[in-house]
Scaffold this active site. Structure first.
Site, PDB file in Angstrom:
ATOM      1  N   LYS A 114       0.724  -1.634  -0.109  1.00 42.75           N
ATOM      2  CA  LYS A 114      -0.038  -0.393  -0.085  1.00 42.75           C
ATOM      3  C   LYS A 114       1.143   1.078  -0.078  1.00 42.75           C
ATOM      4  O   LYS A 114       0.505   2.091  -0.289  1.00 42.75           O
ATOM      5  CB  LYS A 114      -0.542   0.175   1.641  1.00 42.75           C
ATOM      6  CG  LYS A 114      -2.589  -1.113   0.933  1.00 42.75           C
ATOM      7  CD  LYS A 114      -3.260  -0.342   1.987  1.00 42.75           C
ATOM      8  CE  LYS A 114      -4.460  -1.504   2.058  1.00 42.75           C
ATOM      9  NZ  LYS A 114      -5.540  -1.493   2.598  1.00 42.75           N
ATOM     10  N   LYS A 197      -8.168  -9.973  -9.161  1.00 41.53           N
ATOM     11  CA  LYS A 197      -8.899 -10.293  -8.299  1.00 41.53           C
ATOM     12  C   LYS A 197     -10.402  -8.847  -8.058  1.00 41.53           C
ATOM     13  O   LYS A 197      -9.906  -8.376  -8.519  1.00 41.53           O
ATOM     14  CB  LYS A 197      -7.796 -10.264  -6.060  1.00 41.53           C
ATOM     15  CG  LYS A 197      -9.392 -10.848  -5.115  1.00 41.53           C
ATOM     16  CD  LYS A 197      -9.036 -10.738  -4.551  1.00 41.53           C
ATOM     17  CE  LYS A 197      -8.920  -9.154  -3.144  1.00 41.53           C
ATOM     18  NZ  LYS A 197      -9.108  -8.750  -2.205  1.00 41.53           N
ATOM     19  N   LYS A 200     -13.483  -3.873  -3.981  1.00 44.70           N
ATOM     20  CA  LYS A 200     -13.700  -2.900  -4.296  1.00 44.70           C
ATOM     21  C   LYS A 200     -13.451  -1.960  -4.700  1.00 44.70           C
ATOM     22  O   LYS A 200     -14.350  -0.002  -4.927  1.00 44.70           O
ATOM     23  CB  LYS A 200     -14.386  -2.227  -2.801  1.00 44.70           C
ATOM     24  CG  LYS A 200     -15.260  -3.405  -2.204  1.00 44.70           C
ATOM     25  CD  LYS A 200     -15.617  -2.941  -0.094  1.00 44.70           C
ATOM     26  CE  LYS A 200     -15.003  -3.830   0.583  1.00 44.70           C
ATOM     27  NZ  LYS A 200     -14.455  -3.535   1.794  1.00 44.70           N
TER      28      LYS A 200
HETATM   29  P1  ATP Z   1     -10.613  -3.675  -0.441  1.00 42.09           P
HETATM   30  O1  ATP Z   1     -11.040  -3.517  -2.118  1.00 42.09           O
HETATM   31  O2  ATP Z   1     -11.341  -2.418  -0.369  1.00 42.09           O
HETATM   32  O3  ATP Z   1      -9.322  -3.928  -0.269  1.00 42.09           O
HETATM   33  P2  ATP Z   1     -12.001  -5.747  -1.449  1.00 42.09           P
HETATM   34  O4  ATP Z   1     -13.510  -6.317  -1.860  1.00 42.09           O
HETATM   35  O5  ATP Z   1     -10.971  -6.509  -1.749  1.00 42.09           O
HETATM   36  O6  ATP Z   1     -11.625  -4.507  -0.683  1.00 42.09           O
HETATM   37  P3  ATP Z   1     -11.524  -6.623   1.799  1.00 42.09           P
HETATM   38  O7  ATP Z   1     -12.719  -5.613   2.368  1.00 42.09           O
HETATM   39  O8  ATP Z   1     -10.384  -6.533   1.888  1.00 42.09           O
HETATM   40  O9  ATP Z   1     -11.893  -6.253  -0.262  1.00 42.09           O
HETATM   41  O10 ATP Z   1     -12.153  -8.258   2.051  1.00 42.09           O
HETATM   42  C1  ATP Z   1     -13.829  -8.217   3.110  1.00 42.09           C
HETATM   43  C2  ATP Z   1     -13.556  -9.635   2.700  1.00 42.09           C
HETATM   44  O11 ATP Z   1     -14.354 -10.469   1.808  1.00 42.09           O
HETATM   45  C3  ATP Z   1     -12.462 -10.812   3.058  1.00 42.09           C
HETATM   46  O12 ATP Z   1     -12.791 -11.459   3.921  1.00 42.09           O
HETATM   47  C4  ATP Z   1     -11.514 -11.005   1.387  1.00 42.09           C
HETATM   48  O13 ATP Z   1     -11.032 -12.356   2.078  1.00 42.09           O
HETATM   49  C5  ATP Z   1     -13.167 -11.205   0.732  1.00 42.09           C
HETATM   50  N1  ATP Z   1     -12.767 -11.129  -0.730  1.00 42.09           N
HETATM   51  C6  ATP Z   1     -12.855  -9.626  -1.334  1.00 42.09           C
HETATM   52  N2  ATP Z   1     -12.657  -9.884  -2.301  1.00 42.09           N
HETATM   53  C7  ATP Z   1     -12.246 -10.807  -2.794  1.00 42.09           C
HETATM   54  C8  ATP Z   1     -12.535 -11.876  -4.084  1.00 42.09           C
HETATM   55  N3  ATP Z   1     -12.367 -10.715  -5.018  1.00 42.09           N
HETATM   56  N4  ATP Z   1     -12.327 -13.014  -3.752  1.00 42.09           N
HETATM   57  C9  ATP Z   1     -12.975 -13.634  -2.592  1.00 42.09           C
HETATM   58  N5  ATP Z   1     -13.320 -12.952  -1.614  1.00 42.09           N
HETATM   59  C10 ATP Z   1     -13.229 -11.577  -1.775  1.00 42.09           C
END
Ligand code: ATP
Ligand code: LTN
Length: 334
Positions: A114, A197, A200
């Protein structure tokens, strides 16, 4: 018999969760809440490590909580609350930061990623101590298991190291939490860039399926998902990441096995397959979306539920914090 404890959380970093959050986290949480005494938080203090508009952060926090409930996390069964509503989180994080080595924190790969991405100007100390706050979240509740994605494994390991260090220095205080790492088959990729991946905070949302998207928008995104020129609906993650990702989503939402879906679409083109998947997605998220919007229509009631849950959380958290304060030698207020 008391049930073992579970803790997990997500950052309120967007207006809507995406289906990776749903498949990779919420579906598991929903099932696990039956067997565990579960605590699920919306980690708004963690979200402060990124720039936020205050009114938007408040709204994202409510929306994230509403989507937990809409996806089946029951606030009467689990404790579903907003992290900043329980003061003990920030307080325990401070104490834990004093037993965390600078070098130890500096080895966290998420911080390295980050800070490299944001640049020195945008890198704040909160981002550096983020894992210590996460350790406080987990340890306050005497947690047994922490279901998280692979990217959070190192943070849970740090949590265990801190728990062990504190316990050996001051006597048994924290239960040792175990990470439960999400399976690879539950990982969802971006529809436009199927080796990244789904997230969000993706730069473009063309490949992100939002839980609160209008069904027509989700269907359109699926019809436009990147595939390949082979024209065969077949799982092959290496050579066909796009189609494989769509198969994983299909299987996760229907509870079917991938080979049975491959059979169903044998000899048919990607158009048919995508139409089928769009139907599955719309059927699954239609009710979830409706329920979330209904909850958001009555924010006062939602806030009441969150407040009652925060009270339950605080009862557990405050007991742990009081024990910690006494053990490290903070003078009790008379
Ligand atoms: P950010 O972009 O804000 O990091 P994110 O969408 O990548 O958000 P997190 O908030 O980091 O998600 O993760 C919340 C939960 O959702 C965690 O348990 C993570 O493992 C799961 N998760 C996030 N993205 C995925 C994905 N693409 N596939 C499966 N699980 C996911
Ligand atoms: N860092 C996690 C969110 C998070 C969390 C936690 C997960 C904060 N505190 C405690 C499990 C337990 C993330 O970004 N997914």
């Amino acid at each position: 018999m008391t049930r073992p404890r579970l803790y997990s959380g997500m950052q309120p970093s967007a207006d809507s969760l995406q289906i990776g959050n749903y498949i990779g986290a919420l579906l598991q949480w929903r099932d696990l809440q039956e067997e565990y005494q579960a605590f699920f938080s919306v980690v708004d203090l963690h979200a402060l490590t990124q720039p936020n508009d205050p009114a938007e952060l408040r709204e994202k926090t409510r929306r994230t909580a509403a989507q937990y409930i809409a996806a089946g996390i029951e606030p009467s069964k689990s404790t579903l609350y907003v992290q900043s509503h329980v003061r003990a989180h920030a307080e325990l994080a401070w104490v834990l930061s004093t037993i965390t080595g600078f070098g130890e924190a500096n080895r966290m790969t998420q911080f390295k990623d980050k800070s490299a991405r944001y640049g020195a100007d945008q890198t704040n100390v909160g981002l550096f101590t983020y894992p210590v706050l996460m350790a406080a979240d987990i340890l306050l509740y005497q947690t047994d298991i922490v279901p998280v994605g692979d990217d959070q494994k190192q943070h849970v390991e740090l949590t265990r190291d801190l728990a062990e260090r504190f316990n050996s220095r001051y006597g048994q205080t924290f239960r040792m939490p175990m990470p439960v790492i999400q399976q690879d088959t539950a990982r969802i990729y971006d529809l436009q860039n199927p080796t990244a991946k789904m997230s969000k905070s993706a730069e473009s949302d063309a490949g992100v399926l939002w839980m609160l998207d209008d069904p027509a928008v989700s269907a359109k995104k699926i019809m436009r998902a990147v595939t390949d020129s082979e024209g065969v609906v077949r799982y092959d993650k290496e050579n066909k990441p796009g189609v494989s990702n769509l198969l994983v989503i299909y299987a996760a939402l229907t509870g079917r096995q991938i080979p049975s879906i491959e059979d169903e679409y044998a000899g048919r083109g990607y158009g048919d397959f995508k139409k089928g998947l769009a139907e599955v997605v719309v059927n699954e998220f239609g009710p979830v979306r409706a329920r979330a919007l209904e909850l958001l229509d009555d924010p006062a009631e939602l806030d009441r539920v969150l407040a009652a849950n925060a009270d339950r959380a605080a009862e557990v958290a405050d007991a742990t914090l009081a024990d910690v304060y006494a053990k490290v030698g903070l003078l009790r207020r008379g």
